[in-house]
Motif scaffolding. Structure first.
Motif, PDB file in Angstrom:
ATOM      1  N   ILE A  63     -81.554 -11.443  45.252  1.00  0.00           N
ATOM      2  CA  ILE A  63     -81.573 -12.441  46.320  1.00  0.00           C
ATOM      3  C   ILE A  63     -80.546 -12.070  47.386  1.00  0.00           C
ATOM      4  O   ILE A  63     -79.366 -11.868  47.082  1.00  0.00           O
ATOM      5  N   LEU A  64     -80.985 -11.993  48.622  1.00  0.00           N
ATOM      6  CA  LEU A  64     -80.079 -11.710  49.737  1.00  0.00           C
ATOM      7  C   LEU A  64     -79.338 -12.984  50.108  1.00  0.00           C
ATOM      8  O   LEU A  64     -79.947 -13.981  50.497  1.00  0.00           O
ATOM      9  N   ARG A  65     -78.023 -12.948  49.979  1.00  0.00           N
ATOM     10  CA  ARG A  65     -77.200 -14.118  50.303  1.00  0.00           C
ATOM     11  C   ARG A  65     -76.747 -14.022  51.750  1.00  0.00           C
ATOM     12  O   ARG A  65     -76.274 -12.976  52.203  1.00  0.00           O
ATOM     13  N   SER A  66     -76.862 -15.132  52.467  1.00  0.00           N
ATOM     14  CA  SER A  66     -76.458 -15.192  53.861  1.00  0.00           C
ATOM     15  C   SER A  66     -75.443 -16.316  54.035  1.00  0.00           C
ATOM     16  O   SER A  66     -75.690 -17.442  53.589  1.00  0.00           O
ATOM     17  N   PHE A  67     -74.306 -16.027  54.647  1.00  0.00           N
ATOM     18  CA  PHE A  67     -73.286 -17.042  54.858  1.00  0.00           C
ATOM     19  C   PHE A  67     -72.430 -16.654  56.054  1.00  0.00           C
ATOM     20  O   PHE A  67     -72.410 -15.485  56.489  1.00  0.00           O
ATOM     21  N   ASN A  68     -71.723 -17.646  56.593  1.00  0.00           N
ATOM     22  CA  ASN A  68     -70.881 -17.418  57.764  1.00  0.00           C
ATOM     23  C   ASN A  68     -69.423 -17.189  57.361  1.00  0.00           C
ATOM     24  O   ASN A  68     -68.951 -17.712  56.357  1.00  0.00           O
ATOM     25  N   ALA A  69     -68.740 -16.413  58.185  1.00  0.00           N
ATOM     26  CA  ALA A  69     -67.315 -16.154  58.017  1.00  0.00           C
ATOM     27  C   ALA A  69     -66.655 -16.218  59.388  1.00  0.00           C
ATOM     28  O   ALA A  69     -67.335 -16.206  60.425  1.00  0.00           O
ATOM     29  N   THR A  70     -65.347 -16.310  59.396  1.00  0.00           N
ATOM     30  CA  THR A  70     -64.583 -16.173  60.636  1.00  0.00           C
ATOM     31  C   THR A  70     -63.492 -15.140  60.419  1.00  0.00           C
ATOM     32  O   THR A  70     -63.158 -14.797  59.282  1.00  0.00           O
ATOM     33  N   LEU A  71     -62.956 -14.660  61.530  1.00  0.00           N
ATOM     34  CA  LEU A  71     -61.909 -13.635  61.471  1.00  0.00           C
ATOM     35  C   LEU A  71     -60.665 -14.135  62.187  1.00  0.00           C
ATOM     36  O   LEU A  71     -60.736 -14.606  63.324  1.00  0.00           O
ATOM     37  N   ASP A  72     -59.529 -14.093  61.494  1.00  0.00           N
ATOM     38  CA  ASP A  72     -58.240 -14.346  62.137  1.00  0.00           C
ATOM     39  C   ASP A  72     -57.673 -13.008  62.596  1.00  0.00           C
ATOM     40  O   ASP A  72     -57.635 -12.036  61.825  1.00  0.00           O
ATOM     41  N   MET A  73     -57.226 -12.967  63.864  1.00  0.00           N
ATOM     42  CA  MET A  73     -56.701 -11.732  64.447  1.00  0.00           C
ATOM     43  C   MET A  73     -55.211 -11.854  64.689  1.00  0.00           C
ATOM     44  O   MET A  73     -54.716 -12.889  65.131  1.00  0.00           O
ATOM     45  N   TRP A  74     -54.503 -10.780  64.401  1.00  0.00           N
ATOM     46  CA  TRP A  74     -53.060 -10.752  64.496  1.00  0.00           C
ATOM     47  C   TRP A  74     -52.612  -9.434  65.141  1.00  0.00           C
ATOM     48  O   TRP A  74     -53.357  -8.455  65.161  1.00  0.00           O
ATOM     49  N   VAL A  75     -51.413  -9.443  65.641  1.00  0.00           N
ATOM     50  CA  VAL A  75     -50.714  -8.195  65.977  1.00  0.00           C
ATOM     51  C   VAL A  75     -49.336  -8.271  65.328  1.00  0.00           C
ATOM     52  O   VAL A  75     -48.754  -9.351  65.190  1.00  0.00           O
ATOM     53  N   THR A  76     -48.853  -7.123  64.902  1.00  0.00           N
ATOM     54  CA  THR A  76     -47.571  -7.095  64.206  1.00  0.00           C
ATOM     55  C   THR A  76     -46.845  -5.788  64.461  1.00  0.00           C
ATOM     56  O   THR A  76     -47.469  -4.735  64.623  1.00  0.00           O
ATOM     57  N   ASN A  77     -45.535  -5.879  64.526  1.00  0.00           N
ATOM     58  CA  ASN A  77     -44.716  -4.659  64.615  1.00  0.00           C
ATOM     59  C   ASN A  77     -43.912  -4.452  63.344  1.00  0.00           C
ATOM     60  O   ASN A  77     -42.971  -3.661  63.312  1.00  0.00           O
ATOM     61  N   GLY A  78     -44.243  -5.199  62.301  1.00  0.00           N
ATOM     62  CA  GLY A  78     -43.541  -5.086  61.042  1.00  0.00           C
ATOM     63  C   GLY A  78     -42.470  -6.147  60.876  1.00  0.00           C
ATOM     64  O   GLY A  78     -42.097  -6.489  59.760  1.00  0.00           O
ATOM     65  N   ASN A  79     -41.959  -6.664  61.998  1.00  0.00           N
ATOM     66  CA  ASN A  79     -40.973  -7.738  61.955  1.00  0.00           C
ATOM     67  C   ASN A  79     -41.571  -9.036  62.490  1.00  0.00           C
ATOM     68  O   ASN A  79     -41.447 -10.096  61.894  1.00  0.00           O
ATOM     69  N   THR A  80     -42.194  -8.931  63.626  1.00  0.00           N
ATOM     70  CA  THR A  80     -42.838 -10.089  64.257  1.00  0.00           C
ATOM     71  C   THR A  80     -44.349  -9.992  64.083  1.00  0.00           C
ATOM     72  O   THR A  80     -44.933  -8.927  64.271  1.00  0.00           O
ATOM     73  N   LYS A  81     -44.965 -11.106  63.717  1.00  0.00           N
ATOM     74  CA  LYS A  81     -46.412 -11.160  63.526  1.00  0.00           C
ATOM     75  C   LYS A  81     -46.943 -12.312  64.360  1.00  0.00           C
ATOM     76  O   LYS A  81     -46.444 -13.434  64.248  1.00  0.00           O
ATOM     77  N   VAL A  82     -47.952 -12.065  65.137  1.00  0.00           N
ATOM     78  CA  VAL A  82     -48.461 -13.071  66.062  1.00  0.00           C
ATOM     79  C   VAL A  82     -49.980 -13.174  65.916  1.00  0.00           C
ATOM     80  O   VAL A  82     -50.679 -12.164  65.931  1.00  0.00           O
TER      81      VAL A  82
END
Length: 465
Positions: free
Chosen positions: A119-138
């Motif tokens: 059975i082919l399962r179909s569902f929705n997802a979302t993506l959280d996007m970030w940028v980071t320099n290793g110290n600060t994450k936004v």
């Protein structure tokens, strides 16, 4: 000044230290800004291509679930993009190529939709996007929902399996004990069951020890294809020579084995049969419970009663809890406890047999019961009795000679009644198992009333007229 970052907005935040793991973040970072860096959001698109977790290459442990068409950026080159994919309420790591761990995707799909690989399962997802320099994450934003298509990974489940062990002398060709889901689609109904006996061998060893052989391998002697027992009620499809073991409980007559082929779990429940079950039905206004007895406590019950239309069976005389009826999806003679319908019989007197070890029922019409023996002058002549529904007895008034007599069903010696315990005078305790010829000491005219219900409760009343 404090600002929050949302998808589709460009903003700035300060270079402040942050040690939180970005996988667990749920809201944008916000800090004071003595210095500024500008950020842009990104963009994603559904792949439109199904992920088949059954066809991954050896060593392939991640799968592509989304196309990242534009990565988020910072004016400071030390910042790099990072991503979480949100499935349901859980965030999972996603690499810069839109790939997530195959095991995590399988876990989510299996728990949410099941493991059926067809059975082919179909569902929705979302993506959280970030940028980071290793110290600060936004966090730069959250995407709009996009579709993921997945075929769950599942083992190859055959239509049936067979139990091979000390209950059938480890005979790999023996098919007495079939583990089955009654022929249904094994992915839609992956629960397989089988009832196995506690035989003399199992009693001697104190356990039922067995392997589970796929139907395709039965009789081949190929033990490497068998399922293998794991820890705490689990099993696997890659045999490592580990047998399944069930410790025999006191008074257990059978064990019901249940294997959940997709969950890869199993259990064994002891079956301890009582001495009686009860028939109830239309012939007695659905109000009187008629006992059927199992003298050996082996789940095989028998009784003799008048039936007329619908009837069922139940464990207790005084309530309906756990009653059994005809399986509506099977031929007459198959019992189920849930979703059952009435069993049915034309009006008449019957031998009723129920086998709870096999969950079956059977009725045999008792057309005649007759007196046979030297009381009739010889052993070739029957004196027929007639069933009286008012008294519950088979009756006749006949002139009999002094001598020996028994009672037989349907003018046949397959079933006959005589004195129990080898006693020719046991008129009040008849048995159908090698009963003794009854001794009628005086010739005369007698009213004979034969009461046949169940073993241990059969008697004949002979009254001289």
């Amino acid at each position: 000044m404090i600002k929050k970052i949302f998808f589709g907005l460009t903003c700035v935040v300060a270079l402040a230290a942050c040690t939180d793991d970005y996988k667990a973040w749920t809201s944008p970072a916000s800090v004071e800004q003595p210095a500024t860096v500008a950020y842009t959001d990104g963009a994603v698109a559904a792949t439109g291509v199904p992920v088949n977790l059954n066809t991954l290459a050896a060593g392939e442990d991640s799968v592509k679930v989304v196309n990242i068409t534009t990565a988020p950026k910072a004016t400071d080159a030390t910042y790099a993009p990072a991503y979480n994919i949100i499935l349901g309420e859980t965030a999972y790591d996603l690499d810069v190529n839109g790939r997530m761990a195959a095991a995590e995707l399988q876990d989510y799909v299996a728990k949410t939709f099941g493991r059926n690989p067809n059975i082919l399962r179909s569902f929705n997802a979302t993506l959280d996007m970030w940028v980071t320099n290793g110290n600060t994450k936004v966090k730069t934003g959250t995407s709009v929902p996009f579709e993921i298509l997945v075929y769950a990974k599942a083992p190859v489940i055959e239509q049936s399996y067979y139990i091979t062990g000390n209950i059938n002398d480890w005979n790999n060709g023996n098919t007495d004990f079939e583990l089955t889901n009654d022929g249904n689609d094994p992915y839609e109904n992956p629960t397989f069951t089988c009832r196995v006996p506690v035989n003399e061998k199992a009693l001697q060893e104190g356990e039922i020890k067995f392997k589970v052989t796929p139907a395709s391998k039965i009789g081949t002697g190929n033990w490497d294809s068998c399922l293998a027992a794991g820890d705490e009620g689990t099993f696997n499809y890659d045999n490592v020579g580990v047998d399944f073991i069930v410790k025999v409980e006191q008074d257990a007559k059978f064990y019901d084995l249940t294997f959940k082929m997709l969950d890869q779990t199993w259990e064994a429940k002891a079956v301890k049969f009582g001495e009686f079950i009860y028939e109830i039905g239309n012939s007695h206004g659905w109000s009187t419970s008629m006992p059927l007895r199992s003298p050996s406590f082996d789940g095989k019950y028998q009784g003799y009663y008048y039936l007329d239309g619908g009837f069922k069976f139940k464990p207790n005389a005084d309530n309906w809890e756990g009653d059994w009826g005809q399986d509506p999806n099977a031929a007459d003679g198959k019992l189920v406890q849930e979703g059952e319908k009435d069993c049915n019989a034309a009006a008449g007197f019957y031998q009723i047999d129920v086998d709870l070890s096999a969950m079956t029922w059977k009725i045999t019409a008792v057309n005649t019961i007759s007196i046979i023996g030297t009381v009739n002058g010889n052993w070739d002549t029957d004196t027929d009795l007639t069933y009286n529904n008012q008294t519950g007895a088979w009756e006749t008034t006949a002139t009999l000679s002094a001598g020996a007599m028994k009672f037989r069903m349907n003018h046949d010696w397959a079933i006959s009644w005589g004195g129990a315990n080898g006693d020719p005078t046991a008129f009040d305790n008849l048995t159908q198992h090698n009963g003794k010829d009854l001794n009628l000491t005086e010739a005369g005219t007698y009213k004979v009333q034969l009461f046949i219900t169940y073993e241990g409760n059969n008697k004949v009343v002979v009254t001289k007229q």
